[in-house]
Design a protein around this motif. Structure first.
Motif, mmCIF file in Angstrom:
data_model
loop_
_atom_site.group_PDB
_atom_site.id
_atom_site.type_symbol
_atom_site.label_atom_id
_atom_site.label_comp_id
_atom_site.label_asym_id
_atom_site.label_seq_id
_atom_site.Cartn_x
_atom_site.Cartn_y
_atom_site.Cartn_z
ATOM 1 N N MET A 79 0.793 -0.983 -0.471
ATOM 2 C CA MET A 79 0.006 -0.456 0.200
ATOM 3 C C MET A 79 1.092 1.428 -0.072
ATOM 4 O O MET A 79 0.891 1.613 1.268
ATOM 5 N N LYS A 80 1.238 1.819 -0.881
ATOM 6 C CA LYS A 80 2.370 2.941 -1.383
ATOM 7 C C LYS A 80 2.040 3.774 -2.408
ATOM 8 O O LYS A 80 2.226 4.548 -2.530
ATOM 9 N N LEU A 99 9.971 6.670 2.861
ATOM 10 C CA LEU A 99 9.503 8.197 2.702
ATOM 11 C C LEU A 99 10.627 8.422 0.902
ATOM 12 O O LEU A 99 9.803 9.631 0.194
ATOM 13 N N GLY A 100 11.512 7.101 0.830
ATOM 14 C CA GLY A 100 12.161 7.858 -0.495
ATOM 15 C C GLY A 100 10.818 7.773 -1.487
ATOM 16 O O GLY A 100 11.003 9.078 -2.987
ATOM 17 N N GLU A 101 9.726 6.446 -1.531
ATOM 18 C CA GLU A 101 8.786 6.762 -2.988
ATOM 19 C C GLU A 101 8.100 8.193 -2.124
ATOM 20 O O GLU A 101 7.217 8.849 -3.442
ATOM 21 N N VAL A 102 7.828 8.877 -1.014
ATOM 22 C CA VAL A 102 6.480 9.785 -0.848
ATOM 23 C C VAL A 102 7.372 11.140 -1.336
ATOM 24 O O VAL A 102 7.093 11.810 -2.479
ATOM 25 N N TYR A 103 8.928 11.169 -1.471
ATOM 26 C CA TYR A 103 9.798 12.294 -1.306
ATOM 27 C C TYR A 103 9.429 12.397 -3.731
ATOM 28 O O TYR A 103 9.183 13.548 -3.489
ATOM 29 N N LYS A 104 9.766 11.454 -3.829
ATOM 30 C CA LYS A 104 10.233 11.211 -5.290
ATOM 31 C C LYS A 104 8.390 11.231 -5.884
ATOM 32 O O LYS A 104 8.211 12.667 -7.068
#
Ligand SMILES: Cc1cc2nc3c(=O)[nH]c(=O)nc-3n(C[C@H](O)[C@H](O)[C@H](O)COP(=O)(O)OP(=O)(O)OC[C@H]3O[C@@H](n4cnc5c(N)ncnc54)[C@H](O)[C@@H]3O)c2cc1C
Length: 490
Positions: A79-80, A99-104
């Protein structure tokens, strides 16, 4: 999908946790895709009397998830999704995202970000619930200062699961559940499936609803070799660093554009380092940067090497955190400092880092805090620390299980020697301001370790604890969601 022992996928999912000292042995791992599947997992766990837990990024330092008492593990790693939700007028982030996926996703989609942690592999499920901070926090506050709403699966008095959406809106009857997720910690109220982010007071199009990161970032590693560092030089450096933060962490400081961490490694590791991340687009970036290094190094007695790199904000934000490799067994504890460490405390740190009987990768990590973080009222979010200038983290990593006792003991001795005057922990007083649930240490709950007379929950949540307990009573009256550092219902 449910994965059980014997399934080829089981080991990888069960062993996803960060700290090899702890191992999960659930009977079932539920890989979920939506809140209704989480509800099913909770209903089953209550009906069958199975202890239930949840994992998102798996970066917990303690065994709060990897604990044999848990028989059903809800795994949110699929779930991302990160989207803009027009109905909520906020960015929706599923709780299993890293976090990296959210930042990107936020940056490439809308040019915005949230001021979360430095490690792109950390999951938002635990990080946000615990009140995460990171390299942009001195400029933009904590990640929870931008949290608009949470979707949480909770269990009612009869043990029946339901999904609640709780917002920060003043009239929302579930507002306290939102508040509990602004630092109350993960795993103690329910299972978060989604967070929504929008900066308070922001208006306009999506790109105006969250902070915009700098176009370019400067990342610098300043290195002092232990071989040339005297005790006097080491002490000078740590005191300089503390004094600098005491003087430059007020809201509005020009240095809110800069984050840094002083990384005091065990002498066996060979070096002490200062990592700096700052907005590279300021007129005075180079001067501010050089002045800071000069201030920390004044009187240390040797010239450090200074390795400067520059990149887009996203490039720097997505750099993986260096791995400890085989040194995957861990013990740590974190806290907050209102005032710099004293000379006596720095002496205790020096002795521990040079302890000849310690072979782990020990670390005392002093991260920049303050500025914008300290513009928020202590009771506005569940994380109460709003006038500290440094975040503190004691850590130790090693490889061999046979060394567990020695290396855990090393960290305890360090902690006790630095905080001996306050029962072995940074209990809130004029100089220090308690612990941090995202840097958990179960020792806090052990009266042999915590001799301060201050209960573990007051060390972490201070005066916000009674309100958190009321939220617990309302939303988890059967204490379905509990672990070694979750709060008890009243
Ligand atoms: C290498 C590293 C670097 C770090 N850097 C930073 C940093 O820069 N700043 C900072 O603030 N912190 C930092 N941390 C600490 C980090 O914020 C916490 O470890 C955080 O709780 C990890 O979240 P997770 O989802 O990855 O962990 P998990 O192990 O999945 O979960 C941690 C806790 O949260 C609970 N939880 C997880 N998901 C949910 C959910 N969906 N709903 C309810 N509860 C949930 C779990 O049950 C557990 O109790 C770092 C940690 C590591 C290991």
């Amino acid at each position: 999908m449910i994965v059980r022992p014997g399934d080829a996928r089981y080991a990888e999912l069960a062993e996803r946790g960060y700290n090899n000292r702890f191992v999960a042995t659930p009977d079932e791992i539920w890989l979920v895709h939506c809140a209704s599947q989480v509800e099913k997992a909770v209903n089953q766990a209550v009906a069958k009397n199975q202890r239930i837990t949840v994992r998102s990024g798996g970066h917990c330092f303690e065994g709060l998830v990897d604990d044999p008492q848990f028989r059903l593990l809800v795994d949110l790693s699929e779930m991302k999704n990160v989207t803009f939700d027009r109905t909520m007028n906020a960015f929706a982030v599923e709780a299993g995202a890293r976090l990296g996926e959210v930042y990107k996703a936020l940056y490439e989609g809308w040019g915005v970000t949230v001021p979360g942690g430095v490690c792109p592999e950390v999951g938002v499920g635990g990080h946000v619930s615990g009140g995460g901070y990171g390299p942009l926090s001195r400029r933009h506050g904590l990640v929870v200062d931008h949290l608009y709403a949470v979707e949480v699966v909770v269990a009612d008095r009869g043990g029946k699961a339901r999904t609640v959406i709780a917002t920060r809106n003043a009239g929302d009857p579930n507002r306290d559940l939102w508040w509990a997720h602004t630092g109350g910690g993960g795993g103690g109220f329910g299972i978060v499936t989604r967070f929504w982010f929008r900066t308070p007071g922001a208006s306009g199009g999506a790109s105006a609803l969250l902070p915009q990161p700098p176009a370019r970032m400067r990342k610098t590693i300043v290195t002092w070799p232990w071989a040339q560092l005297t005790e006097a030089g080491f002490t000078r450096m740590v005191l300089n660093h503390g004094a600098w933060h005491a003087a430059n962490s007020a809201p509005g400081s020009v240095y809110s554009a800069m984050h840094s961490s002083l990384q005091l490694h065990s002498s066996l590791a060979g070096t002490v380092q200062l990592e700096i991340r700052m907005d590279a687009t300021l007129k005075d970036t180079a001067k501010l940067h050089d002045d800071y290094i000069r201030a920390v190094n004044a009187g240390v007695g040797l010239e450090p090497t200074v390795d400067v790199t520059e990149g887009t904000w996203l490039e720097i934000a997505l750099e993986p955190t260096p791995s400890y490799g085989e040194y995957a067994r861990q013990k740590s504890m974190g806290g907050h400092l209102r005032k710099p460490l004293t000379e006596a405390q720095v002496g205790a740190i020096y002795r521990s880092l040079n302890d000849p009987n310690h072979f782990g990768a020990g670390l005392v990590y002093l991260a920049a805090y303050g500025c914008k973080i300290n513009t928020v009222e202590s009771s506005a979010t569940a994380i109460p620390q709003r006038d500290s200038v440094l975040k503190l983290w004691y850590s130790n990593n090693w490889a061999d299980p046979a060394q567990d006792e020695t290396e855990v003991g090393w960290l305890r001795t360090l902690r006790k020697n630095v905080h001996g005057a306050t029962g072995g922990f940074p209990v809130p007083n004029g100089r220090q301001d308690g612990g941090y649930i995202n840097y958990p240490d179960v020792d806090m709950r052990d009266p042999v370790q915590n001799t301060s007379g201050v209960p573990w929950y007051s060390i972490i949540w201070k005066d916000n604890y009674p309100r958190l307990q009321r939220v617990k009573n309302t939303y988890d009256p059967k204490n379905v969601f509990r672990h070694a550092l979750s709060l008890d219902p009243a």
